[in-house]
Design a protein around this motif. Sequence first.
Motif, PDB file in Angstrom:
ATOM      1  N   LEU A   1       0.836  -1.196   0.000  1.00 61.25           N
ATOM      2  CA  LEU A   1       0.000   0.000   0.000  1.00 61.25           C
ATOM      3  C   LEU A   1       0.876   1.253   0.000  1.00 61.25           C
ATOM      4  CD1 LEU A   1      -2.826   1.220   0.067  1.00 61.25           C
ATOM      5  CD2 LEU A   1      -2.813   0.930   2.570  1.00 61.25           C
TER       6      LEU A   1
ATOM      7  N   ASP B   1      -5.074   0.382   7.641  1.00 65.22           N
ATOM      8  CA  ASP B   1      -4.799   0.293   6.202  1.00 65.22           C
ATOM      9  C   ASP B   1      -6.093   0.181   5.396  1.00 65.22           C
ATOM     10  OD1 ASP B   1      -2.071   0.500   6.547  1.00 65.22           O
ATOM     11  OD2 ASP B   1      -1.637  -1.602   6.085  1.00 65.22           O
TER      12      ASP B   1
ATOM     13  N   ILE C   1      -7.388   2.855   2.551  1.00 70.86           N
ATOM     14  CA  ILE C   1      -7.833   2.521   1.194  1.00 70.86           C
ATOM     15  C   ILE C   1      -9.187   3.149   0.903  1.00 70.86           C
ATOM     16  CG2 ILE C   1      -8.646   0.638  -0.303  1.00 70.86           C
ATOM     17  CD1 ILE C   1      -6.308  -1.025   0.700  1.00 70.86           C
TER      18      ILE C   1
ATOM     19  N   LEU D   1      -5.912  -0.082  -5.943  1.00 71.71           N
ATOM     20  CA  LEU D   1      -6.450  -0.034  -4.580  1.00 71.71           C
ATOM     21  C   LEU D   1      -7.478  -1.145  -4.368  1.00 71.71           C
ATOM     22  CD1 LEU D   1      -6.790   3.822  -4.165  1.00 71.71           C
ATOM     23  CD2 LEU D   1      -5.224   2.326  -2.889  1.00 71.71           C
TER      24      LEU D   1
END
Length: 174
Positions: free
Chosen positions: A40, A98, A102, A149
């Motif tokens: 990421l 995380d 996103i 993503l």
Amino acid sequence: MKLETLQKLYINELRDLYNAENQLIKALPKMAKGASSEELADAFEKHLKQTETHVERLEEIFEELDESPKGKTCHGMKGLVEEGSEILDEEGDPSVIDAGIIVAAQKVEHYEIASYGSVRTFARLLGEKKAEELLQATLDEESEANELLNELAESTVNPEALVEDEAATSGSRP
């Protein structure tokens, strides 16, 4: 500026995008730093380089139009960046953070996709062929960033957050 013509609206929206992209140049390094997933963080670093190119493309369009890119604040992006900052300030399981990052990033991508799609169409209608091509290139990159993503969310980040959620839930049962 009175929005009396499509040309004026086009320039107004290009200025909005220029400001939005410059806000992202400041926000993306923070998102990369706040991500616990290396994949990421790498995606944000890659998108930062693309975003710098997006700004250069917009500057090229403004030069062709003999207009200044400055003079407008993108309040939509400002709000989206603030939402993303709130996620980064949260405490909790890194994989869940995380997953939240996103969500925030995809909100940004969808905003950009809508904006670039609209100004690309304006450019086409106004006969701005070179601008249309530049805007389409950026639109394609924004769509690719959104897809990346999606892939990260589905393949690693969200499943890891779910595992943490299940571990926390099973640990709290008697």
